[in-house]
Design an enzyme around this catalytic site. Structure first.
Site, mmCIF file in Angstrom:
data_model
loop_
_atom_site.group_PDB
_atom_site.id
_atom_site.type_symbol
_atom_site.label_atom_id
_atom_site.label_comp_id
_atom_site.label_asym_id
_atom_site.label_seq_id
_atom_site.Cartn_x
_atom_site.Cartn_y
_atom_site.Cartn_z
ATOM 1 N N HIS A 8 0.845 -1.190 0.000
ATOM 2 C CA HIS A 8 0.000 0.000 0.000
ATOM 3 C C HIS A 8 0.878 1.237 0.000
ATOM 4 O O HIS A 8 2.097 1.159 0.150
ATOM 5 C CB HIS A 8 -0.981 0.006 1.186
ATOM 6 C CG HIS A 8 -0.362 0.204 2.533
ATOM 7 N ND1 HIS A 8 -0.980 0.900 3.540
ATOM 8 C CD2 HIS A 8 0.819 -0.208 3.045
ATOM 9 C CE1 HIS A 8 -0.220 0.908 4.616
ATOM 10 N NE2 HIS A 8 0.870 0.234 4.348
ATOM 11 N N CYS A 42 6.207 6.256 4.441
ATOM 12 C CA CYS A 42 5.024 5.457 4.100
ATOM 13 C C CYS A 42 4.240 6.051 2.932
ATOM 14 O O CYS A 42 3.282 5.442 2.457
ATOM 15 C CB CYS A 42 4.126 5.273 5.326
ATOM 16 S SG CYS A 42 4.893 4.264 6.598
ATOM 17 N N HIS A 61 4.968 0.363 -0.240
ATOM 18 C CA HIS A 61 5.672 -0.609 0.605
ATOM 19 C C HIS A 61 4.675 -1.689 1.005
ATOM 20 O O HIS A 61 3.484 -1.569 0.734
ATOM 21 C CB HIS A 61 6.266 0.069 1.844
ATOM 22 C CG HIS A 61 5.235 0.665 2.759
ATOM 23 N ND1 HIS A 61 4.548 1.833 2.462
ATOM 24 C CD2 HIS A 61 4.737 0.225 3.938
ATOM 25 C CE1 HIS A 61 3.696 2.101 3.439
ATOM 26 N NE2 HIS A 61 3.775 1.129 4.351
ATOM 27 N N HIS A 82 3.549 -5.201 3.787
ATOM 28 C CA HIS A 82 3.600 -5.839 5.105
ATOM 29 C C HIS A 82 3.103 -7.278 4.967
ATOM 30 O O HIS A 82 2.312 -7.595 4.094
ATOM 31 C CB HIS A 82 2.687 -5.119 6.107
ATOM 32 C CG HIS A 82 3.010 -3.689 6.316
ATOM 33 N ND1 HIS A 82 4.054 -3.258 7.095
ATOM 34 C CD2 HIS A 82 2.415 -2.564 5.838
ATOM 35 C CE1 HIS A 82 4.084 -1.939 7.107
ATOM 36 N NE2 HIS A 82 3.096 -1.489 6.337
ATOM 37 N N ASP A 88 -4.720 -10.534 -0.370
ATOM 38 C CA ASP A 88 -3.430 -11.219 -0.396
ATOM 39 C C ASP A 88 -2.722 -11.002 -1.724
ATOM 40 O O ASP A 88 -3.276 -11.261 -2.794
ATOM 41 C CB ASP A 88 -3.625 -12.711 -0.130
ATOM 42 C CG ASP A 88 -2.305 -13.411 0.154
ATOM 43 O OD1 ASP A 88 -1.421 -12.804 0.797
ATOM 44 O OD2 ASP A 88 -2.158 -14.578 -0.260
ATOM 45 N N HIS A 89 -1.500 -10.497 -1.624
ATOM 46 C CA HIS A 89 -0.663 -10.182 -2.776
ATOM 47 C C HIS A 89 -1.320 -9.168 -3.716
ATOM 48 O O HIS A 89 -1.215 -9.251 -4.931
ATOM 49 C CB HIS A 89 -0.233 -11.450 -3.517
ATOM 50 C CG HIS A 89 0.774 -12.232 -2.743
ATOM 51 N ND1 HIS A 89 0.421 -13.068 -1.710
ATOM 52 C CD2 HIS A 89 2.124 -12.256 -2.817
ATOM 53 C CE1 HIS A 89 1.513 -13.597 -1.189
ATOM 54 N NE2 HIS A 89 2.563 -13.123 -1.839
ATOM 55 N N GLU A 99 0.398 -5.488 11.979
ATOM 56 C CA GLU A 99 1.075 -4.981 10.793
ATOM 57 C C GLU A 99 2.570 -5.299 10.841
ATOM 58 O O GLU A 99 3.176 -5.651 9.835
ATOM 59 C CB GLU A 99 0.865 -3.462 10.713
ATOM 60 C CG GLU A 99 1.496 -2.800 9.523
ATOM 61 C CD GLU A 99 1.289 -1.306 9.557
ATOM 62 O OE1 GLU A 99 0.430 -0.830 8.802
ATOM 63 O OE2 GLU A 99 1.981 -0.630 10.337
#
Length: 132
Positions: free
Chosen positions: A13, A32, A36, A38, A76-77, A122
């Site tokens: 994100h 941020c 990037h 997580h 996811d991904h 996170e």
């Protein structure tokens, strides 16, 4: 009784407020403001009475399937900023908790439970909890 299901997803994100200039976004979000990612952990806690017939608050395999259909498969991904249920929101983990709550609250109710809490880890040092 409370039951909790943990799931994991990896997403990228970029924290950005479209109402701000690039300079203002950089000042507010710092590093941020760059894309990037997580490796998140999602904890979905449900409350309810124990069903006398099954001994369950709700069947955890049904809860798992619901979480995957409504949330994990969409995140996811993926790039969180482009996930449909995050449209119009800053992609902070706080807002992600709220959006996941909104995705799950009614379907969990339809399965006989009541959504109690969404928790997202996170990083090993940062986690977020939302109670509706």
């Amino acid at each position: 009784m409370f039951i909790t299901r943990r799931e994991r997803f990896s997403s990228a994100h970029k924290l950005i407020n479209p109402k701000l200039s690039n300079k203002e976004n950089q000042d507010v979000f710092g590093k941020c403001f760059n894309i990037h990612g997580h490796n998140y952990e999602l904890f979905v806690t449900v409350t309810g009475s124990i069903n006398r017939k099954s001994g369950f608050v709700m069947d955890l395999k049904d809860l798992k399937a619901l979480i995957h259909t409504k949330v994990i498969n969409k995140l996811d991904h993926k790039y969180i900023n482009e996930v449909p249920f995050m449209t119009g929101r800053i992609s902070s983990t706080e807002n992600l908790c709220i959006a996941i709550w909104e995705e799950l609250e009614e379907p969990i109710k339809n399965l006989g439970g009541k959504l109690y809490k969404i928790k997202i880890t996170e990083t090993e040092n940062n986690y977020f909890e939302y109670f509706g």
